[in-house]
Design a protein around this motif. Structure first.
Motif, PDB file in Angstrom:
ATOM      1  N   VAL A 240      14.531   3.600  -0.009  1.00  0.00           N
ATOM      2  CA  VAL A 240      14.459   1.908   0.290  1.00  0.00           C
ATOM      3  C   VAL A 240      14.081   1.072   1.307  1.00  0.00           C
ATOM      4  N   TYR A 241      14.242   1.879   2.577  1.00  0.00           N
ATOM      5  CA  TYR A 241      13.211   1.559   3.187  1.00  0.00           C
ATOM      6  C   TYR A 241      11.876   0.826   2.737  1.00  0.00           C
ATOM      7  N   ARG A 242      11.492   1.919   2.126  1.00  0.00           N
ATOM      8  CA  ARG A 242       9.931   1.365   1.619  1.00  0.00           C
ATOM      9  C   ARG A 242       9.949   0.040   0.571  1.00  0.00           C
ATOM     10  N   LYS A 243      10.868  -0.292  -0.030  1.00  0.00           N
ATOM     11  CA  LYS A 243      10.938  -1.223  -0.666  1.00  0.00           C
ATOM     12  C   LYS A 243      11.809  -2.519  -0.025  1.00  0.00           C
ATOM     13  N   ILE A 244      12.323  -2.102   1.288  1.00  0.00           N
ATOM     14  CA  ILE A 244      12.084  -3.843   1.534  1.00  0.00           C
ATOM     15  C   ILE A 244      11.474  -3.460   3.450  1.00  0.00           C
ATOM     16  N   GLY A 245      10.355  -2.949   2.776  1.00  0.00           N
ATOM     17  CA  GLY A 245       9.295  -3.078   4.034  1.00  0.00           C
ATOM     18  C   GLY A 245       9.912  -3.004   5.482  1.00  0.00           C
ATOM     19  N   LYS A 246      10.388  -1.125   5.412  1.00  0.00           N
ATOM     20  CA  LYS A 246      10.416  -0.727   6.589  1.00  0.00           C
ATOM     21  C   LYS A 246       9.791   0.312   6.146  1.00  0.00           C
ATOM     22  N   TYR A 247       8.319   0.306   6.510  1.00  0.00           N
ATOM     23  CA  TYR A 247       7.566   0.935   6.370  1.00  0.00           C
ATOM     24  C   TYR A 247       7.523   2.061   7.400  1.00  0.00           C
ATOM     25  N   LYS A 248       7.741   2.503   8.469  1.00  0.00           N
ATOM     26  CA  LYS A 248       7.626   3.135   9.297  1.00  0.00           C
ATOM     27  C   LYS A 248       9.443   4.359   9.143  1.00  0.00           C
ATOM     28  N   GLU A 249      10.164   3.358   9.128  1.00  0.00           N
ATOM     29  CA  GLU A 249      11.668   4.330   8.886  1.00  0.00           C
ATOM     30  C   GLU A 249      11.267   5.154   7.701  1.00  0.00           C
ATOM     31  N   ALA A 250      10.579   4.844   6.729  1.00  0.00           N
ATOM     32  CA  ALA A 250      10.339   5.401   5.554  1.00  0.00           C
ATOM     33  C   ALA A 250       9.696   6.462   5.624  1.00  0.00           C
ATOM     34  N   ILE A 251       8.521   6.273   6.595  1.00  0.00           N
ATOM     35  CA  ILE A 251       7.949   7.361   6.409  1.00  0.00           C
ATOM     36  C   ILE A 251       8.305   8.631   7.386  1.00  0.00           C
ATOM     37  N   ASP A 252       8.816   8.157   8.430  1.00  0.00           N
ATOM     38  CA  ASP A 252       9.398   8.895   9.642  1.00  0.00           C
ATOM     39  C   ASP A 252      10.352   9.785   8.695  1.00  0.00           C
ATOM     40  N   LEU A 253      11.964   9.265   8.101  1.00  0.00           N
ATOM     41  CA  LEU A 253      12.378   9.664   6.945  1.00  0.00           C
ATOM     42  C   LEU A 253      11.452  10.899   6.098  1.00  0.00           C
ATOM     43  N   TYR A 254      10.133  10.424   5.453  1.00  0.00           N
ATOM     44  CA  TYR A 254       9.605  11.747   5.004  1.00  0.00           C
ATOM     45  C   TYR A 254       9.235  12.407   5.601  1.00  0.00           C
ATOM     46  N   GLU A 255       8.604  12.160   6.677  1.00  0.00           N
ATOM     47  CA  GLU A 255       8.150  13.547   7.615  1.00  0.00           C
ATOM     48  C   GLU A 255       9.244  13.993   7.916  1.00  0.00           C
ATOM     49  N   VAL A 274       5.950  15.071  -4.250  1.00  0.00           N
ATOM     50  CA  VAL A 274       6.467  14.178  -4.559  1.00  0.00           C
ATOM     51  C   VAL A 274       6.989  13.262  -3.076  1.00  0.00           C
ATOM     52  N   LEU A 275       7.484  14.098  -2.095  1.00  0.00           N
ATOM     53  CA  LEU A 275       7.053  14.112  -0.575  1.00  0.00           C
ATOM     54  C   LEU A 275       5.614  13.422  -0.171  1.00  0.00           C
ATOM     55  N   LEU A 276       4.966  14.305  -0.684  1.00  0.00           N
ATOM     56  CA  LEU A 276       3.339  13.704   0.074  1.00  0.00           C
ATOM     57  C   LEU A 276       3.192  12.086  -1.056  1.00  0.00           C
ATOM     58  N   SER A 277       2.998  12.450  -2.322  1.00  0.00           N
ATOM     59  CA  SER A 277       3.014  10.978  -2.664  1.00  0.00           C
ATOM     60  C   SER A 277       3.776   9.412  -2.410  1.00  0.00           C
ATOM     61  N   ASN A 278       5.301   9.914  -2.061  1.00  0.00           N
ATOM     62  CA  ASN A 278       6.206   8.777  -0.958  1.00  0.00           C
ATOM     63  C   ASN A 278       5.274   8.834   0.020  1.00  0.00           C
ATOM     64  N   ILE A 279       3.879   9.356   0.514  1.00  0.00           N
ATOM     65  CA  ILE A 279       4.554   9.144   2.305  1.00  0.00           C
ATOM     66  C   ILE A 279       2.812   8.734   1.890  1.00  0.00           C
ATOM     67  N   ILE A 280       2.349   8.609   0.954  1.00  0.00           N
ATOM     68  CA  ILE A 280       0.720   8.126   1.069  1.00  0.00           C
ATOM     69  C   ILE A 280       1.004   6.762   0.646  1.00  0.00           C
ATOM     70  N   LYS A 281       2.203   6.773  -1.090  1.00  0.00           N
ATOM     71  CA  LYS A 281       2.132   5.371  -1.624  1.00  0.00           C
ATOM     72  C   LYS A 281       3.232   4.066  -0.410  1.00  0.00           C
ATOM     73  N   THR A 282       3.918   4.742   0.480  1.00  0.00           N
ATOM     74  CA  THR A 282       4.180   3.637   1.743  1.00  0.00           C
ATOM     75  C   THR A 282       3.261   3.299   2.894  1.00  0.00           C
ATOM     76  N   LYS A 283       2.294   4.373   2.622  1.00  0.00           N
ATOM     77  CA  LYS A 283       1.471   4.027   3.464  1.00  0.00           C
ATOM     78  C   LYS A 283       0.097   2.590   2.862  1.00  0.00           C
ATOM     79  N   GLU A 285       1.726   0.943   0.071  1.00  0.00           N
ATOM     80  CA  GLU A 285       1.490  -0.478   0.286  1.00  0.00           C
ATOM     81  C   GLU A 285       1.958  -1.456   1.692  1.00  0.00           C
ATOM     82  N   SER A 286       1.868  -0.321   2.630  1.00  0.00           N
ATOM     83  CA  SER A 286       2.260  -1.084   4.282  1.00  0.00           C
ATOM     84  C   SER A 286       0.611  -1.993   3.957  1.00  0.00           C
ATOM     85  N   ASP A 287      -0.374  -1.009   3.162  1.00  0.00           N
ATOM     86  CA  ASP A 287      -2.000  -1.922   3.876  1.00  0.00           C
ATOM     87  C   ASP A 287      -2.107  -1.540   5.334  1.00  0.00           C
TER      88      ASP A 287
END
Length: 673
Positions: A240-255, A274-283, A285-287
């Motif tokens: 959800v954090y990734r979807k709303i653009g809060k990439y740092k919060e999302a990566i912190d939770l994944y990691e 899946v976690l690795l894939s989500n971290i990569i996708k978040t990075k 999407e954050s450009d």
């Protein structure tokens, strides 16, 4: 007599039928218990369940047929004979509705709903869960109802009917809040909050989605085996954090979940990938990334997933890679990874992935190929929209039918309530009429008893008056006899004695004749004496004695008052010498005491004795009733009357009583013989 025999015959038949049914019920229950016993083999348990079902059907006891078939359907499920499992549950559902067994309807409906849910026939599953839910009471609080609501919510969410899904999920939570917490119910809490979070995410209410994920994490933490639930919720919250653009919060939770790999890889070996894939996708999407570093991370994740053989995760990762290469204009790689994702999507039926893969590929190729891919994308999109509408319409129809049936059931329930109230009113009226009639009958009986008692008193008084008349007659008779003896017998005897004296010294025939004449006169006197003696021996008193009259009083009153009585007396009292006044008062004291015992004591047994002790007539009346407080009851009319009667005949009365221990009345009256 024939009617009584017929009634007994019918009762006997009914008793035999009930006994026979009872034996069948016991046998069926015993077989069902055996069918649930894990110590028996699966085949043996199936035979027990099958025999129980056959017995119940032969006995035609619908409730036992439902119970036995439920057990048999479970065995069909274990034996993986799903067609028979479905058929038997459908039969149970029809029978349960026929006999209006709401509990059996909910069980059969839930069984069918569960089966169709796991075979991905969602509309059929929702139909049967809806059937089950409409038979639950609105106020019922049970785990089964909460389960049915959760599954209904889950099915509606998959059909994208988010508002209705949220409504059922909230109802399920409301029920769980009123039930004790168990491990299974904690897992239900987690599932429901997870479902509500997904709903909110789909409705773009992201803050609410995060709140719900926090709630699901809270319940996962208190579960005994909630670790996997917890990391899934944390991962979803990061999404959800990734979807709303809060990439740092999302990566912190994944990691934060990466170091826990050793704990979850045994239960879910693909979660790390899946976690690795989500971290990569978040990075991505954050450009904010380096192309080569991110490509290296993607390929590492791809190799891990590929080695695990997890097609679903590989499909999603391939789609992510295609989007990564599409953005960076590596069209060959886009076609490669989009193609991989498309192939798996077609295989597993993931239409959303298929749509995105077609779109990505169409952007990476030119000309005719692009048009073909776009055409397939459009056709699939239109087909999915049409199918979604059909599914939503079907769910809506089921919901409408269910609500309509619920409305009809409410109306029927309301009518049944009115009918029940009317029936209760009629029953109460009948009971009141019976009570009134019964009370009137009792009152009439009591009035008759009182009339009888008054008549007995009148008879006794008349007898006493008669006794006085007899006593007067006896006195007059004694006077008459005295006169006859004095004036008649004694006068004659005196005359004969003088005549005999005058001839005592004479001899001869003349003297003999004189003696003979006087002897004849003595014979006449003898006859007169015999006559008087005979008259004295006649009993001129008719009717019963005083003791008989008292015995009759005690017997009549004991029967009327429902008492067991004992009457003890001795013959050493000469009642003829006792004045009528004393006898009347003794009679009335006994009568008054028995009336008091009936009205107030609630006794079952009474002892009455009349004895002579030290020249005193002793009347004792003992009951085993509730007793009373003598100090508080001295002013009672009954006790006053008894005291007054005893005082009137110069006697003495003593009351001995204690609450709960009965009452004793002792009366002592002077007696002179």
């Amino acid at each position: 007599m024939k009617r009584i025999f017929f009634i007994f015959f019918i009762i006997q038949i009914a008793t035999d039928v009930i006994y026979a049914q009872s034996k069948v019920v016991d046998s069926v229950n015993a077989l069902i218990l055996k069918s649930k016993d894990d110590t028996h083999s699966l085949d043996e348990r199936f035979k027990y369940a099958s025999t129980a079902s056959e017995l119940a059907k032969k006995a035609k006891i619908d409730s036992m047929v439902l119970k036995a078939n439920r057990s048999l359907s479970t065995q069909y499920f274990y034996l993986e004979e799903y067609d028979k499992y479905v058929s038997l549950n459908r039969a149970n559902l029809d029978l349960a509705k026929k006999i209006n067994d709401s509990s059996a309807v909910t069980v059969a409906g839930s069984n069918l709903g569960s089966y169709y849910r796991y075979t991905q026939q969602n509309d059929s599953s929702y139909f049967f869960y809806s059937k089950a839910l409409k038979f639950y009471s609105r106020k019922e609080v049970s785990e089964k109802k909460a389960n049915a609501l959760f599954y209904s919510a889950d099915l509606q969410q998959m059909a994208k009917i988010y508002t209705a899904a949220e409504d059922d999920a909230v109802k399920a939570l409301s029920i769980l809040n009123r039930l004790p917490k168990t491990e299974y119910r904690l897992d239900m809490y987690w599932s429901l909050y997870n479902l509500l979070a997904i709903n909110s995410n789909e409705l773009e209410n992201y803050n609410k989605a995060i709140e719900y994920y926090d709630e699901s994490i809270k319940y996962a933490k208190v579960m005994q085996n909630g670790f996997i639930n917890e990391i899934y919720s944390i991962n979803n919250k990061a999404n959800v954090y990734r979807k709303i653009g809060k990439y740092k919060e999302a990566i912190d939770l994944y990691e934060s979940l990466l170091p826990l790999k050793l704990k979850y890889e045994d239960e879910d070996s693909t979660f790390y990938a899946v976690l690795l894939s989500n971290i990569i996708k978040t990075k991505f999407e954050s450009d904010n990334y380096d192309f080569e570093d991110l490509e290296s991370d993607y390929k590492e994740a791809y190799e891990i997933v590929e080695s695990l053989g997890d097609e679903i995760t590989l499909m999603h990762l391939s789609l992510d890679l295609s989007e990564f290469y599409l953005k960076n204009k590596y069209n060959d790689s886009v076609v490669k990874y989009s193609g991989n994702a498309l192939n798996v999507a077609r295989k597993v039926g993931s239409n959303q992935t298929r749509l995105q893969a077609l779109l990505n590929m169409s952007k990476a190729v030119d000309g005719y190929k692009a048009r073909v891919l776009l055409l397939e994308h459009i056709q699939l999109s239109d087909s999915l929209r049409s199918e979604d509408r059909k599914v939503r319409n079907k769910f809506a129809r089921i919901k409408f039918d269910t609500e309509q049936i619920e409305a009809e059931n409410k109306q029927i329930s309301k009518e049944n309530l009115y009918l029940l109230i009317l029936s209760i009113g009629l029953l109460l009226t009948a009971v009141l009429v019976y009570i009134v009639i019964s009370q009137r009958a009792k009152n009439r009986k009591l009035e008759l008893m009182q009339i009888q008692q008054a008549a007995n008193e009148d008879i006794y008084n008349l007898m006493l008056v008669q006794q006085d008349k007899v006593d007067d007659a006896r006195a007059k008779e004694k006077l008459r006899i005295s006169k006859e003896l004095h004036d008649g017998v004694l006068g004659r005897l005196f005359g004969v004695r003088l005549s005999l004296d005058s001839i005592n010294f004479k001899e001869g025939k003349e003297a003999m004749l004189s003696r003979s004449k006087y002897i004849s006169q003595l014979q006449v006197v003898e006859q007169d004496i015999r006559k008087i003696s005979h008259e004295l021996n006649i009993d001129f008193i008719s009717g019963s004695s005083f003791v008989d009259i008292v015995s009759e009083l005690i017997e009549v009153q004991s029967t009327a008052y429902g008492l067991k009585s004992e009457f003890d007396y001795k013959d050493d009292i000469s009642w003829d010498l006792v004045s009528n006044k004393i006898k009347i008062n003794i009679y009335r004291i006994i009568q008054e005491s028995m009336q008091n015992i009936y009205k107030h004591a609630k006794a079952k047994h009474i002892q009455i004795s009349i004895l002579l002790e030290k020249n005193l007539i002793c009347l004792n009346i003992i009951d085993d009733g509730e007793g009373f407080d003598i100090l508080k009851s001295k002013k009672g009319i009954g006790l006053k009357n008894m005291n007054s009667r005893v005082d009137d005949i110069q006697g003495h009365i003593l009351f001995t009583s204690k609450l709960g221990n009965g009452t004793t009345v002792n009366v002592k009256i002077p007696y002179s013989n």
